[in-house]
Motif scaffolding. Structure first.
Motif, PDB file in Angstrom:
ATOM      1  N   ARG B  12     -47.864  42.681  -3.358  1.00 55.24           N
ATOM      2  CA  ARG B  12     -47.354  41.536  -4.093  1.00 55.24           C
ATOM      3  C   ARG B  12     -45.836  41.565  -4.139  1.00 55.24           C
ATOM      4  O   ARG B  12     -45.168  40.556  -3.915  1.00 55.24           O
ATOM      5  CB  ARG B  12     -47.919  41.569  -5.536  1.00 55.24           C
ATOM      6  N   ARG B  13     -45.300  42.729  -4.419  1.00 57.56           N
ATOM      7  CA  ARG B  13     -43.846  42.890  -4.487  1.00 57.56           C
ATOM      8  C   ARG B  13     -43.195  42.524  -3.149  1.00 57.56           C
ATOM      9  O   ARG B  13     -42.209  41.784  -3.089  1.00 57.56           O
ATOM     10  CB  ARG B  13     -43.541  44.353  -4.837  1.00 57.56           C
ATOM     11  N   ALA B  14     -43.791  43.042  -2.081  1.00 54.54           N
ATOM     12  CA  ALA B  14     -43.260  42.757  -0.740  1.00 54.54           C
ATOM     13  C   ALA B  14     -43.358  41.264  -0.431  1.00 54.54           C
ATOM     14  O   ALA B  14     -42.441  40.663   0.143  1.00 54.54           O
ATOM     15  CB  ALA B  14     -44.011  43.581   0.308  1.00 54.54           C
ATOM     16  N   GLN B  15     -44.470  40.675  -0.820  1.00 55.60           N
ATOM     17  CA  GLN B  15     -44.660  39.237  -0.578  1.00 55.60           C
ATOM     18  C   GLN B  15     -43.600  38.422  -1.319  1.00 55.60           C
ATOM     19  O   GLN B  15     -43.003  37.497  -0.775  1.00 55.60           O
ATOM     20  CB  GLN B  15     -46.069  38.823  -1.049  1.00 55.60           C
ATOM     21  N   LEU B  16     -43.345  38.813  -2.567  1.00 55.78           N
ATOM     22  CA  LEU B  16     -42.349  38.096  -3.374  1.00 55.78           C
ATOM     23  C   LEU B  16     -40.950  38.244  -2.779  1.00 55.78           C
ATOM     24  O   LEU B  16     -40.181  37.278  -2.736  1.00 55.78           O
ATOM     25  CB  LEU B  16     -42.366  38.614  -4.818  1.00 55.78           C
ATOM     26  N   LEU B  17     -40.644  39.435  -2.311  1.00 56.12           N
ATOM     27  CA  LEU B  17     -39.314  39.653  -1.736  1.00 56.12           C
ATOM     28  C   LEU B  17     -39.145  38.858  -0.434  1.00 56.12           C
ATOM     29  O   LEU B  17     -38.078  38.291  -0.173  1.00 56.12           O
ATOM     30  CB  LEU B  17     -39.065  41.146  -1.505  1.00 56.12           C
ATOM     31  N   GLY B  18     -40.203  38.788   0.353  1.00 62.58           N
ATOM     32  CA  GLY B  18     -40.156  38.001   1.588  1.00 62.58           C
ATOM     33  C   GLY B  18     -39.916  36.528   1.268  1.00 62.58           C
ATOM     34  O   GLY B  18     -39.101  35.854   1.903  1.00 62.58           O
ATOM     35  N   LEU B  19     -40.611  36.073   0.246  1.00 62.12           N
ATOM     36  CA  LEU B  19     -40.436  34.703  -0.215  1.00 62.12           C
ATOM     37  C   LEU B  19     -39.003  34.485  -0.712  1.00 62.12           C
ATOM     38  O   LEU B  19     -38.376  33.457  -0.426  1.00 62.12           O
ATOM     39  CB  LEU B  19     -41.433  34.452  -1.358  1.00 62.12           C
ATOM     40  N   GLY B  20     -38.475  35.463  -1.459  1.00 64.17           N
ATOM     41  CA  GLY B  20     -37.100  35.379  -1.983  1.00 64.17           C
ATOM     42  C   GLY B  20     -36.088  35.256  -0.862  1.00 64.17           C
ATOM     43  O   GLY B  20     -35.165  34.443  -0.929  1.00 64.17           O
ATOM     44  N   LEU B  21     -36.276  36.063   0.187  1.00 61.88           N
ATOM     45  CA  LEU B  21     -35.355  35.998   1.327  1.00 61.88           C
ATOM     46  C   LEU B  21     -35.321  34.589   1.889  1.00 61.88           C
ATOM     47  O   LEU B  21     -34.265  34.052   2.231  1.00 61.88           O
ATOM     48  CB  LEU B  21     -35.801  36.983   2.417  1.00 61.88           C
ATOM     49  N   ARG B  22     -36.491  33.995   2.019  1.00 59.40           N
ATOM     50  CA  ARG B  22     -36.578  32.646   2.571  1.00 59.40           C
ATOM     51  C   ARG B  22     -35.913  31.637   1.629  1.00 59.40           C
ATOM     52  O   ARG B  22     -35.095  30.817   2.049  1.00 59.40           O
ATOM     53  CB  ARG B  22     -38.056  32.283   2.797  1.00 59.40           C
ATOM     54  N   LEU B  23     -36.250  31.722   0.347  1.00 56.10           N
ATOM     55  CA  LEU B  23     -35.697  30.767  -0.623  1.00 56.10           C
ATOM     56  C   LEU B  23     -34.167  30.863  -0.723  1.00 56.10           C
ATOM     57  O   LEU B  23     -33.475  29.849  -0.697  1.00 56.10           O
ATOM     58  CB  LEU B  23     -36.292  31.004  -2.018  1.00 56.10           C
ATOM     59  N   PHE B  24     -33.636  32.088  -0.826  1.00 53.58           N
ATOM     60  CA  PHE B  24     -32.180  32.248  -0.966  1.00 53.58           C
ATOM     61  C   PHE B  24     -31.443  31.859   0.310  1.00 53.58           C
ATOM     62  O   PHE B  24     -30.232  31.652   0.304  1.00 53.58           O
ATOM     63  CB  PHE B  24     -31.819  33.682  -1.388  1.00 53.58           C
ATOM     64  N   ASN B  25     -32.183  31.794   1.416  1.00 55.05           N
ATOM     65  CA  ASN B  25     -31.554  31.324   2.650  1.00 55.05           C
ATOM     66  C   ASN B  25     -31.603  29.798   2.766  1.00 55.05           C
ATOM     67  O   ASN B  25     -30.793  29.199   3.452  1.00 55.05           O
ATOM     68  CB  ASN B  25     -32.208  31.979   3.872  1.00 55.05           C
ATOM     69  N   GLU B  26     -32.593  29.209   2.086  1.00 51.07           N
ATOM     70  CA  GLU B  26     -32.749  27.752   2.171  1.00 51.07           C
ATOM     71  C   GLU B  26     -31.883  27.004   1.163  1.00 51.07           C
ATOM     72  O   GLU B  26     -31.406  25.907   1.426  1.00 51.07           O
ATOM     73  CB  GLU B  26     -34.213  27.372   1.900  1.00 51.07           C
ATOM     74  N   ARG B  27     -31.752  27.602  -0.009  1.00 53.09           N
ATOM     75  CA  ARG B  27     -31.053  26.894  -1.084  1.00 53.09           C
ATOM     76  C   ARG B  27     -30.046  27.804  -1.768  1.00 53.09           C
ATOM     77  O   ARG B  27     -30.138  29.027  -1.684  1.00 53.09           O
ATOM     78  CB  ARG B  27     -32.080  26.417  -2.133  1.00 53.09           C
ATOM     79  N   ALA B  28     -29.103  27.186  -2.480  1.00 49.64           N
ATOM     80  CA  ALA B  28     -28.103  27.972  -3.211  1.00 49.64           C
ATOM     81  C   ALA B  28     -28.777  28.737  -4.346  1.00 49.64           C
ATOM     82  O   ALA B  28     -29.782  28.284  -4.913  1.00 49.64           O
ATOM     83  CB  ALA B  28     -27.032  27.041  -3.759  1.00 49.64           C
ATOM     84  N   TYR B  29     -28.221  29.877  -4.673  1.00 47.58           N
ATOM     85  CA  TYR B  29     -28.728  30.725  -5.757  1.00 47.58           C
ATOM     86  C   TYR B  29     -28.940  29.922  -7.043  1.00 47.58           C
ATOM     87  O   TYR B  29     -29.977  30.005  -7.684  1.00 47.58           O
ATOM     88  CB  TYR B  29     -27.728  31.860  -5.980  1.00 47.58           C
ATOM     89  N   ASP B  30     -27.932  29.117  -7.382  1.00 46.12           N
ATOM     90  CA  ASP B  30     -27.996  28.332  -8.614  1.00 46.12           C
ATOM     91  C   ASP B  30     -29.067  27.252  -8.586  1.00 46.12           C
ATOM     92  O   ASP B  30     -29.494  26.768  -9.635  1.00 46.12           O
ATOM     93  CB  ASP B  30     -26.640  27.648  -8.867  1.00 46.12           C
ATOM     94  N   ALA B  31     -29.462  26.843  -7.387  1.00 43.37           N
ATOM     95  CA  ALA B  31     -30.439  25.758  -7.262  1.00 43.37           C
ATOM     96  C   ALA B  31     -31.873  26.282  -7.302  1.00 43.37           C
ATOM     97  O   ALA B  31     -32.825  25.510  -7.165  1.00 43.37           O
ATOM     98  CB  ALA B  31     -30.194  24.988  -5.969  1.00 43.37           C
ATOM     99  N   ILE B  32     -32.026  27.587  -7.485  1.00 44.30           N
ATOM    100  CA  ILE B  32     -33.362  28.174  -7.517  1.00 44.30           C
ATOM    101  C   ILE B  32     -33.621  28.743  -8.908  1.00 44.30           C
ATOM    102  O   ILE B  32     -32.819  29.524  -9.418  1.00 44.30           O
ATOM    103  CB  ILE B  32     -33.480  29.309  -6.469  1.00 44.30           C
ATOM    104  N   SER B  33     -34.726  28.324  -9.517  1.00 45.59           N
ATOM    105  CA  SER B  33     -35.069  28.859 -10.830  1.00 45.59           C
ATOM    106  C   SER B  33     -36.222  29.851 -10.701  1.00 45.59           C
ATOM    107  O   SER B  33     -36.919  29.885  -9.692  1.00 45.59           O
ATOM    108  CB  SER B  33     -35.473  27.720 -11.766  1.00 45.59           C
ATOM    109  N   ILE B  34     -36.414  30.624 -11.742  1.00 48.03           N
ATOM    110  CA  ILE B  34     -37.552  31.539 -11.800  1.00 48.03           C
ATOM    111  C   ILE B  34     -38.857  30.737 -11.654  1.00 48.03           C
ATOM    112  O   ILE B  34     -39.800  31.177 -10.996  1.00 48.03           O
ATOM    113  CB  ILE B  34     -37.518  32.318 -13.150  1.00 48.03           C
ATOM    114  N   ASP B  35     -38.891  29.551 -12.230  1.00 48.84           N
ATOM    115  CA  ASP B  35     -40.070  28.686 -12.109  1.00 48.84           C
ATOM    116  C   ASP B  35     -40.351  28.330 -10.651  1.00 48.84           C
ATOM    117  O   ASP B  35     -41.495  28.336 -10.209  1.00 48.84           O
ATOM    118  CB  ASP B  35     -39.862  27.386 -12.915  1.00 48.84           C
TER     119      ASP B  35
END
Lengths: 194, 194
Positions: B12-35
């Motif tokens: 799960r942790r690895a999956q979340l981190l993989g997802l994070g890499l994708r999200l932080f590459n697609e959008r600005a840090y500020d434009a991404i919420s925990i939700d």
């Protein structure tokens, strides 16, 4: 308090920024409060806020002053031959980062207080240095893309070298300067500058 | 939701981190919420907090994963001749920063989310790359000071070049790679490596 009455707005602002440069070089950003800054300047917190709306704004402004100073210190007289000009400019750079080593290391390591705004000031400073090399050093208008990349890369080289040099302080300045000068000559050559 | 029941903690942790890499590459840090992160992962916000106590902690962990990936991608087979090894390593680096250009640019420009902790991960990664060049590339134990400075400087050169290359995209990869390789050869030579 006598100063407080006598200084004009611009003078007061300049005095505060000079003080800020010294404080941010002596102590960590987090270890300095607005109260400390006001106390060191001998003015009220209210008056300080009149000039700078927050500690971060104050920090950004000191970085801008530092950047201008760096640009001024790396300016060499036009009449010098190219090699001496480069030596002079590199000495100006190394003197400045050595005298402001703590602030420089914090800035380069994205220490607290460094954000996109500070980073933009840094990038603008790099562009100004590159522009000077291109126009005054090489006598060109706009650089071709590969030359622009090579010069931006070289600025990264200078910064990386300076960081390591200031951290370890085990390399003589003259060796470091030779390394930087050689890297520039090589980058220019690779980029097709005769 | 099926996944939620089946994945173990590490997965799960690895999956979340993989997802994070994708999200932080697609959008600005500020434009991404925990939700957003929880929604994209198909898990509850509570479960996400179980793994990462804040968005910033999550970001730092994704940077660590990215750094490990970069180190892995720049590893060339030992049996290759030195020049091919360097070409392979540089291609691995350029591929990686190109595929993750937005995240790389944000990181290098001290975009929001970059602080002393993230910066320490970056500096550790640089040290790992330098150590590999020294030990595997040059077959040395510890580098002499001038060589250490030269290699740290060269990493700055690579980063500066990559930044400019990704921003403008007007220099062919093969020219950029030649610039980087030439800068390394020159830095080594200036530092007295035969």
């Amino acid at each position: 308090m006598v100063n407080r009455l006598r200084l004009g707005t611009d003078e007061r602002r300049a005095q505060l920024l000079g003080l800020g440069l010294r404080l941010f070089n002596e102590r960590a950003y987090d270890a300095i409060s607005i109260d400390d800054i006001a106390a060191a300047a001998g003015i009220s917190k209210g008056l300080l806020y009149h000039y700078f709306s927050s500690k971060h704004v104050f920090y950004v402004e000191t970085v801008k002053v530092a950047a201008e100073e760096l640009i001024a210190r790396t300016r060499a007289p036009d009449e010098l031959p190219p090699e001496q000009k480069l030596t002079r400019a590199l000495d100006g750079y190394l003197d400045y980062v050595e005298q402001n080593s703590r602030a420089f290391l914090t800035l380069m390591r994205s220490g607290v207080g460094v954000d996109a705004e500070v980073s933009e000031v840094m990038e603008r400073t790099r562009r100004a240095l590159i522009k000077r090399i291109v126009e005054q050093g090489l006598g060109l208008g706009a650089p071709r893309p590969i030359l622009r990349v090579a010069l931006r890369a070289w600025i990264g080289f200078v910064e990386g070298a300076s960081l390591d040099w200031l951290e370890h302080r085990d390399v003589p300045r003259v060796e470091l300067r030779a390394l930087l000068a050689s890297a520039l000559a090589n980058a220019l050559q690779t980029a097709g500058v005769p």
